[in-house]
Design an enzyme around this catalytic site. Sequence first.
Site, mmCIF file in Angstrom:
data_model
loop_
_atom_site.group_PDB
_atom_site.id
_atom_site.type_symbol
_atom_site.label_atom_id
_atom_site.label_comp_id
_atom_site.label_asym_id
_atom_site.label_seq_id
_atom_site.Cartn_x
_atom_site.Cartn_y
_atom_site.Cartn_z
ATOM 1 N N HIS A 47 40.921 41.591 33.246
ATOM 2 C CA HIS A 47 40.755 42.634 34.304
ATOM 3 C C HIS A 47 40.141 42.019 35.580
ATOM 4 C CE1 HIS A 47 41.245 45.230 30.553
ATOM 5 N NE2 HIS A 47 42.026 45.826 31.121
ATOM 6 N N SER A 49 41.518 40.586 39.831
ATOM 7 C CA SER A 49 42.486 40.799 40.879
ATOM 8 C C SER A 49 43.859 40.494 40.752
ATOM 9 C CB SER A 49 42.212 40.431 42.201
ATOM 10 O OG SER A 49 41.729 38.883 42.117
ATOM 11 N N HIS A 106 43.899 50.289 40.646
ATOM 12 C CA HIS A 106 43.713 51.152 39.505
ATOM 13 C C HIS A 106 42.735 50.446 38.272
ATOM 14 C CE1 HIS A 106 45.888 47.687 37.456
ATOM 15 N NE2 HIS A 106 45.631 48.154 36.216
#
Length: 801
Positions: free
Chosen positions: A528, A530, A569
């Site tokens: 998780h 960029s 998100h």
Amino acid sequence: MYLKRHNKFSCRRNSTGTSGTTSSGGASKPEKRKSSIALTPDDESIERSLMDVKFPTVLPPNPQLKALLVFHKSDNICEVVTEACHRQQLDVTVARTKEGALETLSSTSEEFYHLIIIDARSTKHLDAEYIARSIRHTNGHHFTTIIAVVKKSFFEKDEVLIALLDAGVNRCVPETTNLSMCNIELKQILHSIVRPHNVMSTQQALYTALHRLKEVILITDNHLRIQYANRAAERLLNMRLDEIISKPLADIFVSDVSTIMMHGRKNKEFDEILTVRRKGQEDVSMHVRVIPVACIGRTPTHYVFNLDVPGSHGDFVATLPQAREAPRGSQHSIRRGSVDVRSVASDGLRRTSLAKLTSLPLEAPITKIINLLSQVQENCSPDEARLIDKVMEFLKREGLYSPQMKEIRTDDPIATDLIGALLTGPSLYSSRRSSNDSIIRVSGRQSTCMPAKMKATPHIMELLEESLSWEFDIFKLEEITEKRPLLYLGMEMFRRFNVFATLNIDENVCKGWLAIIEANYHSNNSYHNSTHAADVMQATGCFLTQLAAKDMGMDHTDEAIALIAAAAHDVDHPGRSSAFLCNSRNTLALLYNDLCVLESHHASITFRLTLSDDKVNIFKNLDTESFKSVRSVVIDMILATEMTRHFEHLAKFVSIFGSDEEPKDIVQSEEESSILIRRMMIKVADVSNPSRQPSYCIEWARRIAEEYFTQTDEEKSKALPIVMPMFDRNTCSIPKSQIGFIEYIIQDMMHAWDSFIDMPQLVTYMQINYSQWKKFEEQGVHTLADVKSKQHSLSVKKSAK
């Protein structure tokens, strides 16, 4: 989605860039007269009489021409340019700062400047490149003529002139204090650039007319390669636009077409019956009329084809299936300005392949109810069938159990304000406008001067050329950008989807926004981070492109919102699951009451970061209502990525888009269909790893496994409940975990999304990866080290090929 402009300026800018109209030396401006290039009615009739009837045209707009002069001070050069503009009868406005100039353009929706002259003699006072590029991003100014006044010495520096031209400047002129020379130069500009731009601005009306004609229109070049096809042609040939463009005419007609060129060389029209090939369907004989057109010189440069069925007075083409637009990014893509995805549920574009959805091994209770009602409907009277239709319409609503305001007295403020707020306050959609509205109105066509690409190494720019390919190498981008893939890919996506003009924002603000969002992803997370955000954004771009190709494209604002939501998100993801945060009594879990913890945090911090500084606030030019609407959609898309509601979202999507029959007048169906599509799009993009190339799929699997292993390690060390016992680095079989993930989560969703969007590579790669994981499991490949070894061998084989 429209952007309302409430600030109407009743005055023009003065020398400080705030108000007032000025002329040279500060004297009052002479009485307004029409520009010398504007045609009076008498002039128009004379000009029309001189035109060759073979080359009809549409008269361009004939307004009073307006000029905006951007000079930081009123020196001799500025005064000469101003006086020359007055001599050419232009309505002149002067701005002294770049901020003043841009505010003039963006603050007055009804103002349009045909000519903008920028003082480019010194970057110290005015950044001409920045101003020119910003003008091109401003709605309605893609046909504005931009002139840069430069020093004479600049004409010996190619790089200076090229930089200005690349920024959107039409012409660079040397500074001069000679009024006669300046006047002559300006007159040439008006006649050679401004006038043609006025004519070019009418072309969209012609193309719109051609595209909507019931008659089939094809235009070829002089070698009979198709250069244009209207929608009727797409329906007739049963082909998408990207399949037709550049196709040799001989591939379209069964009959010999060589005689067409023979007629053309003699400038004669062709008129015969020819047989047309139709993809996947029977050939049909058509009456074909061909007109040769010589745009340059005397020999034909193009051939215009008009086809109709001989002896038929009915609309034959209209009975054919609706054709599809070419994908965005295609060299020949001619996309409609704004096709609203909300109309998908009711516009007759539903494809028979959606029947696959009903056979999926997934059935929610609401789906069972609808199926039972459908069976009852087959054996009832027409009146009863209509009533059941109405019931099914309500059952297919998104907000089935959401309270709605009953009719109450408008003279009762307590009832209207208090009860209304209680019932609609928490809803994410309370601020949405009607389905026929848009958040932001983007007038005119997409800017012809695209934003400049980010300055990057040739290697990065070469890789980004493939950014809309499903095989895009996100890990290569991660490597060559030194773990800043979101910034570079994000700017490329914003450029390709015209986000700068859509949000009416400068590209530097978007760059700043992407930079701050990427900085708040944790680079120490193995999954998780960029790179994952960039990957989801890239997948979203692919899906938006495919929707456009299937004539189900979102409008420009919805595209921008989807890309923004995808990029943000998972921002500030701690590398731990929501359950872990709840079990460890993390402050985020306490803040969000253990409900949708991570996704709520991602949505919240997205707006906290965005609104923290005007330099990164990509929404700063939206009015209050527009911002509320955009915000609600971004939040909804981010919350849709929460996996606890995965089956709920999938079941709703299948119930609406999985039926063989068209939904009939579903109340609010357009808006609710749009919601379902956006949710499904970001969900598929978020977990698309198993549907990527095998080498990419394995790399993502390694990364997510390492992140889960790290969480399990921490849970053990802190004696916390173990959320995912399977992910113990000592006992876990990575292939088995991926097999289960594909079987229970990915498989149904990919089949459903493929049936809707028609991207078979999603299912193909998923099946390949599923088989590969099965092989690994059979071979005893279980640990991270084992998988990495197999990944390396696969990469070597791929390179060898």
